[in-house]
Design a protein around this motif. Structure first.
Motif, short mmCIF file in Angstrom:
data_model
loop_
_atom_site.label_atom_id
_atom_site.label_comp_id
_atom_site.label_asym_id
_atom_site.label_seq_id
_atom_site.Cartn_x
_atom_site.Cartn_y
_atom_site.Cartn_z
N GLY A 162 0.81 -1.20 0.00
CA GLY A 162 0.00 0.00 0.00
C GLY A 162 0.85 1.26 0.00
O GLY A 162 2.04 1.24 0.32
N SER A 163 0.21 2.38 -0.33
CA SER A 163 0.94 3.63 -0.50
C SER A 163 1.49 4.16 0.82
O SER A 163 2.59 4.73 0.86
CB SER A 163 0.04 4.69 -1.14
OG SER A 163 -1.14 4.89 -0.38
N TYR A 194 8.25 4.03 4.29
CA TYR A 194 9.48 3.27 4.13
C TYR A 194 10.55 4.11 3.44
O TYR A 194 11.70 4.18 3.88
CB TYR A 194 9.20 2.00 3.32
CG TYR A 194 10.42 1.20 2.92
CD1 TYR A 194 10.90 0.18 3.74
CD2 TYR A 194 11.08 1.46 1.73
CE1 TYR A 194 12.02 -0.56 3.36
CE2 TYR A 194 12.20 0.73 1.35
CZ TYR A 194 12.67 -0.28 2.16
OH TYR A 194 13.79 -1.00 1.79
N VAL A 195 10.18 4.76 2.33
CA VAL A 195 11.14 5.57 1.58
C VAL A 195 11.63 6.75 2.40
O VAL A 195 12.82 7.06 2.44
CB VAL A 195 10.52 6.05 0.25
CG1 VAL A 195 11.40 7.10 -0.42
CG2 VAL A 195 10.31 4.87 -0.69
N ILE A 196 10.71 7.42 3.09
CA ILE A 196 11.10 8.57 3.92
C ILE A 196 12.08 8.15 5.00
O ILE A 196 13.11 8.80 5.21
CB ILE A 196 9.85 9.24 4.53
CG1 ILE A 196 9.03 9.92 3.44
CG2 ILE A 196 10.25 10.26 5.60
CD1 ILE A 196 7.70 10.47 3.92
N LEU A 197 11.76 7.06 5.70
CA LEU A 197 12.65 6.61 6.77
C LEU A 197 13.98 6.11 6.22
O LEU A 197 15.03 6.28 6.86
CB LEU A 197 11.97 5.52 7.60
CG LEU A 197 10.77 5.98 8.43
CD1 LEU A 197 10.13 4.81 9.17
CD2 LEU A 197 11.19 7.05 9.45
N GLY A 198 13.96 5.48 5.03
CA GLY A 198 15.21 5.07 4.39
C GLY A 198 16.10 6.27 4.09
O GLY A 198 17.32 6.24 4.32
N LEU A 200 4.90 -6.10 10.49
CA LEU A 200 5.31 -5.29 9.35
C LEU A 200 6.73 -4.75 9.51
O LEU A 200 7.54 -4.84 8.59
CB LEU A 200 4.33 -4.11 9.18
CG LEU A 200 4.67 -3.10 8.10
CD1 LEU A 200 4.69 -3.76 6.73
CD2 LEU A 200 3.68 -1.93 8.13
N GLY A 201 7.04 -4.20 10.67
CA GLY A 201 8.37 -3.64 10.89
C GLY A 201 9.46 -4.70 10.82
O GLY A 201 10.56 -4.43 10.32
N ILE A 238 5.22 -0.62 15.97
CA ILE A 238 4.39 0.16 16.89
C ILE A 238 3.21 0.79 16.17
O ILE A 238 2.08 0.79 16.67
CB ILE A 238 5.25 1.25 17.59
CG1 ILE A 238 6.28 0.60 18.53
CG2 ILE A 238 4.36 2.22 18.36
CD1 ILE A 238 7.29 1.57 19.09
N VAL A 239 3.45 1.31 14.96
CA VAL A 239 2.39 2.04 14.25
C VAL A 239 1.63 1.16 13.26
O VAL A 239 0.75 1.66 12.57
CB VAL A 239 2.98 3.27 13.50
CG1 VAL A 239 3.71 4.18 14.47
CG2 VAL A 239 3.92 2.83 12.38
N GLN A 240 1.94 -0.13 13.22
CA GLN A 240 1.32 -1.03 12.23
C GLN A 240 -0.19 -0.97 12.29
O GLN A 240 -0.87 -0.94 11.25
CB GLN A 240 1.80 -2.46 12.45
CG GLN A 240 1.18 -3.46 11.49
CD GLN A 240 1.78 -4.87 11.63
OE1 GLN A 240 2.70 -5.07 12.42
NE2 GLN A 240 1.27 -5.82 10.86
N GLN A 241 -0.74 -0.95 13.49
CA GLN A 241 -2.20 -0.98 13.63
C GLN A 241 -2.87 0.29 13.08
O GLN A 241 -4.03 0.29 12.71
CB GLN A 241 -2.57 -1.15 15.09
CG GLN A 241 -2.04 -0.06 16.01
CD GLN A 241 -2.40 -0.28 17.45
OE1 GLN A 241 -3.49 -0.74 17.75
NE2 GLN A 241 -1.47 0.04 18.36
N PHE A 242 -2.09 1.38 13.01
CA PHE A 242 -2.66 2.63 12.48
C PHE A 242 -2.50 2.73 10.97
O PHE A 242 -3.19 3.52 10.33
CB PHE A 242 -1.96 3.83 13.14
CG PHE A 242 -2.04 3.84 14.64
CD1 PHE A 242 -3.23 4.13 15.27
CD2 PHE A 242 -0.94 3.53 15.42
CE1 PHE A 242 -3.32 4.13 16.66
CE2 PHE A 242 -1.00 3.52 16.80
CZ PHE A 242 -2.20 3.82 17.43
N ILE A 243 -1.57 1.94 10.40
CA ILE A 243 -1.32 2.00 8.96
C ILE A 243 -2.32 1.14 8.21
O ILE A 243 -2.86 1.53 7.17
CB ILE A 243 0.11 1.54 8.64
CG1 ILE A 243 1.12 2.51 9.26
CG2 ILE A 243 0.32 1.48 7.14
CD1 ILE A 243 2.56 2.09 9.08
N PHE A 244 -2.57 -0.08 8.74
CA PHE A 244 -3.51 -0.99 8.05
C PHE A 244 -4.93 -0.79 8.54
O PHE A 244 -5.17 -0.50 9.68
CB PHE A 244 -3.09 -2.45 8.26
CG PHE A 244 -1.86 -2.83 7.49
CD1 PHE A 244 -1.74 -2.54 6.16
CD2 PHE A 244 -0.78 -3.46 8.13
CE1 PHE A 244 -0.59 -2.90 5.44
CE2 PHE A 244 0.34 -3.83 7.43
CZ PHE A 244 0.42 -3.54 6.10
#
Length: 331
Positions: free
Chosen positions: A141-142, A148-152, A275-276, A325-331
Motif C-alpha cells: 500500500g501507499s 518506508y522511503v522517507i525513513l530510508g 510489518l516492521g 508500533i504504528v502497524q495498527q494505524f497503517i492498516f
C-alpha cells in the motif's frame, strides 16, 4: 480510483485470478498446498517481471539525465546536511543494488566529495530507489511505501552525517583517495539515445536480477503455502520482542535486491510476521548484503566498515520497531 490503481494496476489482482483459472482448467486444485504454491509462484513472477521492466525503463530514462559527473557537480554545490540530503535523493535514481553503487561511491570519493556525503549516497542507493517505492505500493500500500522511503532517506542522511561528524575520512583506503578517476561529463543524449539506453538497462538488469526473483518468489511460495502460520508468528510476530533484531541479522549475510526480497516479505507478512520486522529484513538484505560489504572492505578500512554496519543496523532496527508500533494505524 486509488483502490483500483492499487489492486488492479499495481497489484494486478486480475492476473492472480487469471492464473488461478488457468491452473484450475489444467486440473490443479488452487486451494491445495501444491496448487496454491504454483498460483503464487506464477502470478508473482509475471507481476514482478512486468513491473520490473516498466520501472527499470522509466528509472533508467531518468538516470540518463544524471551521469556520474553531473551528480558530482550537483553535490559539490551543497555543503553540510543539505549535501547529505541531496546525495540521499540522488541515490534514488541510481543502480538497483549496493554492489553497483559502490563503484560510484568510490568515484565520488576520489573526486574529492566529503566522505559523509558519499556515504549518504551509498546507503540510499540500494535501499530506497524509485523501483522499491512502486513495488512496495503494489503489495503493502501507499502509506507503507511512502513511510518506508522517507525513513530510508532519514537513515541515509543521518548515517552520512554521523560518519562525517566522527571524522572517518582517514579510514578511506589511500588508493581510493589518491586515485585519478576523472568522472567525464557524458555527451548530451538525444531522445532516441535515451530510449536505447533505457532498453539496454532493462535487458542487462533483468539478466542480473531475474534469478533472484525466481528464488525469492520460490521461497515466498513455500512460506505462503507450506510453513505453518504459528511458526512465523512465534519467530517474527508480536510474541517475540527480538524479532526485528533477528530479521536484521538473518538479512545481512544474504544477497538479493528489492525485487527478490519483496515476495519473501509478502509471504511472511501474510503468515503473521509483523510489518516492521519484515521491512527490517528487506532493508538489511538490500543495504548490508555480504557481497557488497566484501566489495566495500576493499575501499575502506575495518574501523569505518564497522561504523557503517553499526549505523545502518541500528537505523534499520529502530525503523523496524517503529513500524511495529504504528502497524495498527497503517492498516
Amino acid at each position: 480510483m486509488w483502490s483500483f490503481i492499487q489492486e488492479e494496476i499495481l497489484g494486478m489482482k486480475w492476473l492472480n485470478e487469471l492464473v488461478g483459472r488457468a491452473l484450475s482448467s489444467l486440473g490443479f486444485d488452487v486451494g491445495s498446498r501444491l496448487g496454491g504454491s504454483l498460483q503464487f509462484f506464477i502470478y508473482d513472477v509475471i507481476k514482478i517481471t512486468i513491473l520490473l521492466c516498466l520501472l527499470i525503463f522509466t528509472v533508467s530514462y531518468i538516470q540518463s539525465y544524471f551521469p556520474p559527473e553531473r551528480n558530482r557537480k550537483i553535490l559539490s554545490r551543497f555543503d553540510g546536511i543539505s549535501a547529505n540530503i541531496i546525495a540521499a535523493l540522488l541515490g534514488t535514481v541510481t543502480p538497483f543494488c549496493s554492489c553497483s553503487s559502490i563503484p560510484l561511491f568510490m568515484g565520488f570519493t576520489s573526486a574529492g566529495l566529503p566522505v559523509g556525503v558519499t556515504f549518504s549516497f551509498l546507503i540510499s542507493s540500494p535501499m530506497v530507489d524509485l523501483g522499491s517505492l512502486i513495488l512496495l505500493m503494489s503489495i503493502f500500500g501507499s502509506k507503507v511505501a511512502i513511510i518506508y522511503v522517507i525513513l530510508g532517506l532519514v537513515i541515509a542522511v543521518i548515517g552520512g552525517s554521523l560518519i562525517e561528524w566522527l571524522g572517518m575520512e582517514k579510514y578511506i583506503e589511500d588508493f581510493v583517495k589518491n586515485a585519478q578517476m576523472p568522472l567525464l561529463e557524458a555527451k548530451t543524449l538525444s531522445y532516441k539515445e535515451r530510449i536505447d539506453f533505457a532498453k539496454e538497462q532493462v535487458i542487462d538488469t533483468l539478466k542480473k536480477v531475474f534469478p533472484y526473483i525466481l528464488v525469492g518468489v520460490g521461497i515466498g511460495a513455500v512460506i505462503h503455502n507450506w510453513i505453518p502460520e504459528e511458526w512465523v508468528t512465534t519467530i517474527l510476530g508480536n510474541h517475540n520482542p527480538f524479532g526485528v533484531i533477528l530479521a536484521t541479522l538473518i538479512g545481512i549475510p544474504m544477497y538479493s535486491d528489492i525485487f527478490g526480497t519483496i515476495p519473501v516479505a509478502e509471504a511472511l507478512l501474510n503468515k503473521g510476521a509483523q510489518l516492521g520486522t519484515v521491512l527490517a529484513f528487506m532493508m538489511a538484505v538490500t543495504t548490508l548484503s555480504l557481497p557488497s560489504l566484501i566489495m566495500l572492505k576493499r575501499a575502506i578500512k575495518p574501523q569505518l566498515l564497522v561504523i557503517f554496519i553499526a549505523i545502518c543496523s541500528i537505523g534499520i532496527i529502530l525503523v523496524g520497531y517503529l513500524f511495529n508500533i504504528v502497524q495498527q494505524f497503517i492498516f
